[in-house]
Write a protein that holds these residues in place. Structure first.
Motif, short mmCIF file in Angstrom:
data_model
loop_
_atom_site.label_atom_id
_atom_site.label_comp_id
_atom_site.label_asym_id
_atom_site.label_seq_id
_atom_site.Cartn_x
_atom_site.Cartn_y
_atom_site.Cartn_z
N ASP A 5 11.04 3.41 -10.71
CA ASP A 5 11.69 2.25 -10.20
C ASP A 5 10.89 2.03 -8.88
O ASP A 5 10.62 0.88 -8.61
CB ASP A 5 13.22 2.30 -10.02
N LEU A 6 10.57 3.01 -7.94
CA LEU A 6 10.11 2.91 -6.81
C LEU A 6 8.54 2.46 -6.91
O LEU A 6 8.20 1.64 -6.17
CB LEU A 6 9.98 4.16 -6.02
N ASP A 7 8.21 2.98 -7.85
CA ASP A 7 6.62 2.53 -8.21
C ASP A 7 6.52 0.88 -8.70
O ASP A 7 5.77 0.40 -8.38
CB ASP A 7 6.02 3.41 -9.20
N ALA A 8 7.54 0.74 -9.58
CA ALA A 8 7.64 -0.72 -9.77
C ALA A 8 8.01 -1.47 -9.03
O ALA A 8 7.29 -2.85 -8.71
CB ALA A 8 8.59 -0.87 -11.03
N LEU A 9 8.81 -1.24 -7.87
CA LEU A 9 9.02 -2.22 -6.74
C LEU A 9 7.99 -2.19 -5.81
O LEU A 9 7.55 -3.23 -5.30
CB LEU A 9 10.28 -1.64 -6.09
#
Ligand SMILES: Nc1ncnc2c1ncn2[C@@H]1O[C@H](COP(=O)(O)OP(=O)(O)O)[C@@H](O)[C@H]1O
Ligand SMILES: [Mg+2]
Length: 226
Positions: A5-9
């Protein structure tokens, strides 16, 4: 929230950067929701993806009024409430971040060791493409705060269940020296009153992010920045 998720954000934030200039992503949420952890994490991941110097983490906390000013206003006992910040100053700084891309812009930071904001703490150099701004009142629909949203490429609201936020806040306040009773009272009365206003602003966000945690990725970050 997982590392994925952090990567996607971070990728989502990076995609907002214009070819020339920069974009500001605003992260709002109630006290203890995990805004600071998320904003630092996203800024750090953007720099891993796009290179050092491409992202800056910019906390609204640097615009806390000085303690002497709060004393003069009789608001020291409600530090953290919306009227204990220099909202107009924060808006002006965000406008400068967008307009002044050829010179460094310096932002203040909140220094917990002295419990005061310190000017000139956060450099935003010309090469910065993404600014991750973070704070309680970024999406509040009243002047001067309402002037922030048009300056943001996107706004994200960190939603975390109240019970979990309260647990984190009591933990934070006791770590900063309050007794367990005083910590619980502050979390309930002061942070709680602020959260009512903040939660009402969530509908104005582009995206709602789950801040309840439980994943290895963001828990690691949380520990690093506690
Ligand atoms: N996703 C998460 N999972 C677990 N703990 C978290 C998470 N995000 C934040 N925390 C912890 O919760 C507390 C509050 O987080 P913080 O980012 O300081 O919130 P805020 O800036 O919204 O007040 C910190 O102790 C932090 O380590
Ligand atoms: Mg914070």
């Amino acid at each position: 929230m997982t590392t994925t998720d952090l990567d996607a954000l971070a990728r989502r934030a990076l995609a907002l950067a214009p070819a020339e200039g920069r974009a500001i992503v605003g992260i709002a949420g109630s006290p203890g929701s995990g805004k600071t952890t998320l904003a630092r994490g996203v800024a750090g991941r953007v720099e891993e993806l796009a290179g050092p110097g491409t992202a800056v983490y910019l906390p609204m906390d640097g615009f806390h009024l000085a303690n002497a000013t709060l004393d003069a206003l009789g608001r020291h006992d409600r530090k953290g409430a919306i009227d204990t910040f220099d909202g107009w100053g924060f808006v002006a700084l965000l406008e400068r971040v967008l307009a002044e891309t050829g010179n460094p812009v310096y932002a203040p930071a909140f220094e917990r060791t002295v419990d005061e904001p310190v000017a000139g703490s956060i450099p935003i150099p010309p090469g910065t493409r993404i600014v991750i701004a973070e704070g309680n009142y970024l999406l509040v629909d009243a002047d001067p705060w309402a002037r922030i949203r048009p300056l943001l490429a996107e706004s994200w609201f960190v939603a975390t269940p109240e019970e979990e936020r309260m647990r984190r806040l009591v933990d934070r306040h006791t770590r900063h020296g309050r007794t367990p009773e005083a910590a619980a009272a502050w979390a309930r009365d002061v942070d709680g009153a602020n959260a009512v206003l903040i939660e009402a602003s969530a509908a104005r966000a582009t995206l709602v992010v789950d801040g309840s945690g439980g994943s290895a990725g963001v828990s690691d970050l949380a520990a690093a920045h506690a």
